[in-house]
Design an enzyme around this catalytic site. Structure first.
Site, PDB file in Angstrom:
ATOM      1  N   PHE A 176       0.006  -1.240   9.518  1.00  0.00           N
ATOM      2  CA  PHE A 176      -1.330  -0.669   9.317  1.00  0.00           C
ATOM      3  C   PHE A 176      -1.430   0.766   9.781  1.00  0.00           C
ATOM      4  CE2 PHE A 176      -2.222  -5.288   9.906  1.00  0.00           C
ATOM      5  CZ  PHE A 176      -2.182  -5.520   8.557  1.00  0.00           C
TER       6      PHE A 176
ATOM      7  N   TRP B 130      -8.689   0.861   6.391  1.00  0.00           N
ATOM      8  CA  TRP B 130      -7.835   1.224   7.539  1.00  0.00           C
ATOM      9  C   TRP B 130      -6.666   0.247   7.640  1.00  0.00           C
ATOM     10  CZ3 TRP B 130      -6.205  -1.326  11.932  1.00  0.00           C
ATOM     11  CH2 TRP B 130      -5.596  -0.532  12.910  1.00  0.00           C
ATOM     12  N   HIS B 131      -6.917  -1.007   7.291  1.00  0.00           N
ATOM     13  CA  HIS B 131      -5.874  -2.024   7.433  1.00  0.00           C
ATOM     14  C   HIS B 131      -4.777  -1.915   6.385  1.00  0.00           C
ATOM     15  CE1 HIS B 131      -8.688  -3.853  10.226  1.00  0.00           C
ATOM     16  NE2 HIS B 131      -7.658  -4.496  10.716  1.00  0.00           N
ATOM     17  N   GLY B 132      -5.032  -1.213   5.323  1.00  0.00           N
ATOM     18  CA  GLY B 132      -3.963  -1.072   4.339  1.00  0.00           C
ATOM     19  C   GLY B 132      -4.459  -0.401   3.087  1.00  0.00           C
TER      20      GLY B 132
END
Lengths: 460, 405
Positions: free
Chosen positions: A460, A315-317
């Protein structure tokens, strides 16, 4: 647009507040909010505005469908369509290039890598929309039949691009009716100014120190690597929690109550505790919409944990280092749960080890390039570099009080002191106003003289 | 009561923000940064969709708020409270550097004893391109033209090891490039001369080989380069004591502008120069060659020392595509062509004493062909004179290479 910009503070926010409070009923208020939010979004990302509007409109209609066939198989089907649509959308816009590159690497193929820019805030608003359709299906919330109200919820500018991830049920009533009491406005404005100060005074300057220490313009040393990643640790926290504070503060000024997102994560004594205090709305989302549906603690909990953490990382990248970062926490949580529950009972030592784990984690998080990541971890143990150089010493001296302030503000102590002095009879309120004014003027000054002012969580 | 006071304070603060937005712009604060204020961007469907309007508007607000000078001063004050700067340690800050090409690089600046010094980051891949460009230039020159390469180090290279070692070795960079040059290019050791001069200089002496807050060398520094070049050409350098040492205007320098917010109001520096010009009889002409091959001559009466210009621009008035300087007192026809960055500008006042013609070509603005210029001037010698940081700019090396084509 970013909150910590002169355009926002000198033009956008005053104009929106003025128009908002001149609007006489809830429909006008929602309209002001929706239109200004779309302008806010388009300011930074005009080309993807249409995606935001379209995605929210499709989900809005699908949710009505889910509600209409409630309890029947059609409802499940429409939910499936909605979830698939949202996952495919985020898949295309966020992960297409990453997936193609990974496939090319594994299968030695040469599929062309699509060049799609990442739409601003897509990870945040997709999750809000997803939680809404699932909640409608689960009957955890009512369905919204007014698109104006729905787009107001999805696009609301305080939390549109970097959270907190607000669930529909948390604002459902406020979309229909809201009274802003003066207490709310006062508390909101205070939280906004405090958040802005965290961002402008702490995060931005930590970012400058980090750029100098970890950037390519100066020599890498073990000292610079550690100091740099420590500054990054603070930059991330004050950047993101500052943003959340501003969002929650503005929400209150506009009559909404958004959930808190941070609760002093850096005073945690265990990794489990850290994740109960860091980005709480995201952890909450994964708990309620992934972990528990997978079986939670009852069935295959270790597998569920690892799936959730791989997804949290992703999810963060769209890069493997984020997956590793997620799994790093997954594995650590697993080990902690199985063998080290007692460790958290030892004060100080457990704080230090937790922070060490967190700081190293941010190292994995920072370097999206594997070779750079490998080299960086080499530097941390002094491999291929000196222990320190004049840059390390200079950066430490030039930011010594900043570092001390960051450590202090990461604990509840300054807040307790603030609450104490502002509650002194007669003078407390004046002190509060003076502190607020000094912080705000300082922020405006620092932003005028700023050279770098990015928001980290925007990507993000 | 609290809620009233806090709310009113916040609303007043917002009103004050609106007020500074509508207040007249503080143009003096922008001028002090040596740039022009951003203007209100054009509002059109195109600029809106591309995001150009938004980013332009943000820059416009930043540059045009009222009280900008006071606000930035306050910002600098706030920054200074974040730590301390021990005199012995100095301060390292991050900055950007460009050399008048399209490229901008991240760079470190070291602030020490009132000096601001760029920190060097070696780029082996680009060094290769630099050497290749020089070799290509050599290949288009007639065999009888002697070619020299002079790479000039900057002042941090001669600081004490603890400071010097925070950057990559400039000496290594120069050695590596020299080793890649074709055998018919003679490397000129400005480094050795500067090092010897720097070591023999009393530590606290005011006049130096480099300006304190500028990235350039002084005329004394350039004299070291001049001696090194003369050694290779076999000519005798003039004695600098033959010329009167004069004091020019106060100036701060380009690096000062970048480090200003991290410095405590330093005194401006004096520009000293050896008055070569009044001892001789020189003629200058400048020329630009346009893309279509047409040319324009200008600056016929320009001086070598232009006292109307600030700082390092004092030398030749700054960079031009081509500058041709004739020494009317020398009639041997000897000509040197110099392909250069601005470092050569302080070297020229020395070189004009040995050549009838000195022709300077600046690859950043010269759009013509080197071969044509070589045919025009028939130089005896050609020197490529650049400061060592040019070997880290990829596009500069391309421009250098382009003039050989």
């Amino acid at each position: 647009m970013v909150f910590s910009s002169l355009t926002f503070l000198c033009v956008f926010l005053p104009a929106v507040l003025l128009l908002y409070y001149l609007s006489k009923n809830i429909t006008y208020k929602n309209a002001v909010l929706a239109v200004s939010s779309l302008i806010f979004y388009a300011w930074g990302e005009p080309s993807f505005l249409i995606l935001l509007i379209a995605a929210s409109f499709i989900n809005f209609l699908l949710a009505i469908g889910i509600d209409k066939f409630q309890g029947r198989w059609q409802s499940k089907l429409i939910l499936g369509i909605a979830v698939a649509f949202d996952i495919i959308m985020i898949g295309i816009f966020k992960y297409a290039a990453f997936l193609t590159e990974s496939a090319n690497l594994v299968f030695r193929s040469s599929f062309p890598v699509p060049e799609i820019g990442l739409p601003l805030g897509i990870s945040f608003y997709t999750f809000q929309i997803l939680s809404y359709v699932v909640d409608v299906y689960r009957k955890d919330t009512g369905v919204q039949r007014s698109y104006l109200k729905f787009i107001t919820f999805v696009s609301m500018f305080p939390q549109l691009i970097a959270g907190p991830i607000v669930r529909y049920s948390q604002v459902e009533k406020s979309l229909e009716k809201r009274n802003v009491r003066l207490n709310d406005f006062a508390d909101g404005s205070r939280q906004f100014v405090m958040g802005l100060s965290k961002k402008v005074f702490l995060a931005n300057y930590c970012g400058e120190a980090k750029d100098l220490l970890l950037g390519s313009a100066t020599h890498a040393t073990a000292g610079s690597a550690w100091l740099g990643i420590i500054f990054y640790t603070f930059q991330l926290y004050f950047d993101f929690s500052g943003y959340s504070d501003m969002a929650i503060g503005m929400g209150r000024m506009l009559g909404f109550h958004f959930p808190e997102n941070f609760n002093y994560p850096y005073i945690s004594r265990s990794v489990t505790e850290f994740w109960r205090r860091w980005h709480m709305t995201l952890s909450g989302f994964f708990r309620d919409y992934v972990y528990i549906p997978l079986g939670g603690n009852r069935k295959w909990w270790a597998r569920n944990l690892l799936i959730v953490w791989a997804l949290t990382g992703l999810w963060h990248g769209a890069s493997w280092n984020f997956v590793i970062w997620g799994l790093y926490y997954g594995v650590l949580l697993l080990i902690e749960k199985l063998f080290f529950k007692w460790w958290a009972k030892i004060p100080v030592l457990s704080n230090i080890t937790t922070m060490l784990v967190v700081v190293v984690g941010w190292g994995i998080f920072y370097f999206t390039d594997f070779n750079e990541l490998k080299t960086f971890f080499g530097y941390l143990v002094g491999y291929g570099c000196q222990a320190y150089d004049i840059t390390t010493i200079s950066a430490l001296c030039a930011n010594a009080w900043l570092l001390a302030a960051c450590i202090l503000v990461s604990t509840p102590l300054p807040r307790a002191i603030y609450e104490y002095i502002t509650s002194i009879k007669y003078v407390g309120v004046f002190l509060e106003c003076i502190i607020m004014a000094a912080m705000f003027v300082g922020c405006i000054a620092a932003l005028t003289g700023a050279t770098s002012n990015p928001f980290l969580y925007f990507r993000f | 009561m609290r809620k009233y006071f806090v709310t009113i304070t916040f609303l007043l603060l917002l009103a004050a923000s609106v007020y500074i937005f509508f207040s007249p712009a503080d143009t003096a604060s922008i001028e002090a940064e040596n740039r022009e204020a951003a203007e209100l961007p054009e509002l059109s469907a195109e600029t809106l969709i591309s995001g150009e309007f938004a980013s332009g508007f943000d820059s416009y607000v930043n540059d045009n708020v009222g009280f900008r000078g006071q606000l930035t001063a306050l910002s600098d004050d706030i920054k200074s409270y974040f730590g301390f700067t021990p005199k012995l340690v100095g301060k390292v800050i991050s900055s950007t550097s460009d050399i008048g090409t399209d490229e901008t690089l991240e760079t470190g600046l070291m602030l020490l004893n009132g000096r601001v010094m760029e920190m060097f980051s070696k780029k082996p891949e680009i060094e290769k391109k630099y050497a290749e460009a020089l070799n290509n230039i050599r290949s288009v020159l007639p065999d009888n033209v002697k070619m020299y390469s002079m790479l000039v180090p900057t002042q941090l290279e001669f600081a004490k090891p603890i400071y010097r070692n925070a950057q990559d070795s400039q000496e290594q960079c120069i050695e590596d490039i020299d080793s890649m040059l074709s055998a018919s290019i003679t490397a000129v050791d400005a480094y050795g001369r500067l090092k010897a001069a720097e070591e023999s200089r009393p530590e606290d002496s005011e006049d130096g080989l480099y300006f304190k807050m500028d990235h350039h060398w002084t005329m004394d520094g350039a004299y070291c380069g001049y001696e090194a070049l003369m050694e290779k050409t076999g000519m005798n350098p003039v004695d600098k004591n033959d010329f009167e040492l004069k004091q020019g205007e106060d100036f701060y320098g380009t690096l000062y502008l970048k480090a200003k917010s991290d410095m405590e109001d330093p005194e401006p520096e004096k520009l000293y120069y050896y008055d070569v010009e009044s001892e001789g009889d020189f003629e200058l002409v400048m020329r630009v060659v346009y893309d279509d091959g047409s040319e324009l001559e200008y600056g016929q009466d320009a001086p070598i020392f232009d006292s109307t210009k600030d700082g390092y621009l004092f030398f030749l008035g700054g960079d031009q595509p081509i500058i041709e300087i004739t020494n009317n007192k020398i009639k041997d026809g000897k000509t040197i062509m110099i392909i250069k960055d601005s470092y050569a500008n302080a070297l020229v006042p020395w070189l004009v004493n040995n050549y009838e013609k000195v022709v300077l070509i600046d690859p950043r603005s010269f759009k013509g062909s080197l071969t044509k210029e070589v045919e025009r001037y028939s130089p005896d010698e050609l020197a490529v004179v650049n400061y060592v940081f040019t070997t880290t700019f990829s596009d500069y090396c391309e421009l250098l290479n382009d003039i050989a084509e």
